[in-house]
Design a protein around this motif. Structure first.
Motif, mmCIF file in Angstrom:
data_model
loop_
_atom_site.group_PDB
_atom_site.id
_atom_site.type_symbol
_atom_site.label_atom_id
_atom_site.label_comp_id
_atom_site.label_asym_id
_atom_site.label_seq_id
_atom_site.Cartn_x
_atom_site.Cartn_y
_atom_site.Cartn_z
ATOM 1 N N MET A 103 27.353 43.658 19.274
ATOM 2 C CA MET A 103 26.909 43.977 17.544
ATOM 3 C C MET A 103 25.019 43.387 17.899
ATOM 4 O O MET A 103 25.573 42.192 18.139
ATOM 5 C CB MET A 103 28.112 43.620 16.971
ATOM 6 C CG MET A 103 29.390 43.763 17.083
ATOM 7 S SD MET A 103 28.918 45.852 15.498
ATOM 8 C CE MET A 103 28.968 45.011 14.210
ATOM 9 N N THR A 104 24.530 44.556 17.237
ATOM 10 C CA THR A 104 23.865 43.848 16.746
ATOM 11 C C THR A 104 23.230 42.985 15.427
ATOM 12 O O THR A 104 24.180 43.271 14.319
ATOM 13 C CB THR A 104 22.488 45.034 16.235
ATOM 14 O OG1 THR A 104 22.794 45.683 17.293
ATOM 15 C CG2 THR A 104 20.995 44.588 16.096
ATOM 16 N N THR A 105 22.676 41.925 15.604
ATOM 17 C CA THR A 105 22.332 40.749 14.354
ATOM 18 C C THR A 105 21.171 41.280 13.368
ATOM 19 O O THR A 105 20.641 41.755 13.798
ATOM 20 C CB THR A 105 21.733 39.724 15.159
ATOM 21 O OG1 THR A 105 22.655 38.991 15.566
ATOM 22 C CG2 THR A 105 21.643 38.760 14.015
ATOM 23 N N VAL A 106 22.122 41.627 12.359
ATOM 24 C CA VAL A 106 20.947 42.399 11.469
ATOM 25 C C VAL A 106 20.710 40.966 9.594
ATOM 26 O O VAL A 106 21.923 40.311 10.473
ATOM 27 C CB VAL A 106 22.165 43.472 10.651
ATOM 28 C CG1 VAL A 106 21.595 43.617 8.841
ATOM 29 C CG2 VAL A 106 22.026 44.286 11.731
ATOM 30 N N THR A 107 19.518 41.100 10.131
ATOM 31 C CA THR A 107 19.214 40.795 8.356
ATOM 32 C C THR A 107 18.554 41.120 7.772
ATOM 33 O O THR A 107 18.470 42.599 6.832
ATOM 34 C CB THR A 107 17.821 39.548 8.677
ATOM 35 O OG1 THR A 107 17.911 39.488 9.959
ATOM 36 C CG2 THR A 107 17.673 38.819 8.307
ATOM 37 N N ALA A 128 17.795 43.639 14.331
ATOM 38 C CA ALA A 128 17.102 42.695 15.611
ATOM 39 C C ALA A 128 16.320 42.866 15.994
ATOM 40 O O ALA A 128 15.429 43.887 16.361
ATOM 41 C CB ALA A 128 18.474 41.903 16.580
ATOM 42 N N GLU A 130 23.822 47.919 6.415
ATOM 43 C CA GLU A 130 23.544 46.876 7.322
ATOM 44 C C GLU A 130 23.775 48.013 8.339
ATOM 45 O O GLU A 130 23.974 48.402 9.226
ATOM 46 C CB GLU A 130 24.690 46.579 6.616
ATOM 47 C CG GLU A 130 24.435 45.129 5.819
ATOM 48 C CD GLU A 130 25.490 44.534 5.140
ATOM 49 O OE1 GLU A 130 26.700 44.831 5.672
ATOM 50 O OE2 GLU A 130 25.001 43.477 4.399
ATOM 51 N N GLU A 132 22.204 48.303 12.177
ATOM 52 C CA GLU A 132 23.445 48.012 13.393
ATOM 53 C C GLU A 132 22.541 49.511 14.466
ATOM 54 O O GLU A 132 22.073 49.116 15.476
ATOM 55 C CB GLU A 132 24.120 48.246 13.122
ATOM 56 C CG GLU A 132 25.050 47.102 12.414
ATOM 57 C CD GLU A 132 25.162 45.877 13.029
ATOM 58 O OE1 GLU A 132 24.985 45.747 14.775
ATOM 59 O OE2 GLU A 132 25.584 44.645 12.117
#
Length: 241
Positions: free
Chosen positions: A1-5, A26, A52, A56
């Motif tokens: 999973m990609t880190t999402v801010t 990310a 979100e 991703e």
């Protein structure tokens, strides 16, 4: 999973202080960007989750606000706000441009690679940005087959994808025909997908308040419409490393 801010962003539009929701993928490099417009009820967790999900996939995504941070769960209040808005292309464009300016100002967003995706009233806003000649890579709408002022669709500079439920009483066959006639006359690269058996707002999960007649969730078509929008973005606004 990609880190999402994620973070909220405040900005002025339509004489209100809007509160949008920004989702960043990310990394630190610039990425293609997507505006996400909500249904007439306003920005909710549904659109936040969509922002979100797009982050991703590698997009900078801004879910924009329609009502100054409010969610209008009362159908009468929602219609009292949205019907005059839908009748005023300049107001819709103002809301769209304000959100677009926020997205373009984000350092992670590539200002030359932006698409607009919208649902209901938010989809009408996306279409009005196109009719205003904004340089978008794609416009995707669900149950937003609105028509604009005569001749202005010729200013749309990108493909337009539209989805609608076959049983949507708010977007009946006559409205579909008017929309497609406008797009065709303007020479727009357009597509319309009719989802069999679906009502208005078929993409939106059930809510815990009263909804207008003709509104209903169709989980299979909701998933299909989302896949169709993701495919539109992959075609017109691909994410490249």
């Amino acid at each position: 999973m990609t880190t999402v801010t994620t973070r909220t962003v405040e900005y002025p539009a339509d004489n209100l202080t809007m509160i949008g929701y920004l989702a960043l993928p990310a990394g630190a490099e610039r990425r293609p960007a997507v505006l996400i417009g909500p249904e007439g009820m306003g920005l909710s967790d549904v659109e936040r989750r969509r922002a979100e999900a797009l982050a991703e996939l590698g997009y900078v995504a801004l879910a924009f606000d329609l009502h100054g941070g409010r969610y209008l769960g009362d159908p009468e209040e929602m219609l009292a706000r949205c019907l005059p808005l839908l009748a005023d292309p300049d107001r819709m464009r103002g809301i769209g441009h304000a959100a677009l300016n926020v997205l373009r100002a984000e350092s992670r967003a590539d200002p030359d690679r932006i698409a607009a995706v919208g649902y209901g009233t938010g989809g009408a806003v996306a279409l009005e940005l196109g009719r205003d000649g904004v340089d978008l890579r794609a416009i995707g709408t669900v149950n937003a087959l609105t028509t604009g002022r005569p001749g202005e669709a010729a200013r749309i500079r990108c493909p337009v994808w539209a989805g609608v439920g076959s049983e949507d009483p708010i977007m009946p066959p006559a409205q579909r025909e008017a929309f497609t006639a406008e797009m065709q006359a303007a020479g727009v690269d357009w597509r319309l997908v009719v989802y069999g058996g679906a009502l208005h707002a078929f993409h939106h999960p059930p809510v815990d308040h009263t909804v207008p007649p003709g509104v209903g969730y169709h989980p299979r078509h909701a998933q299909r419409a989302w896949r169709d929008i993701v495919a539109l973005l992959a075609e017109c606004l691909p994410v490249t490393d």
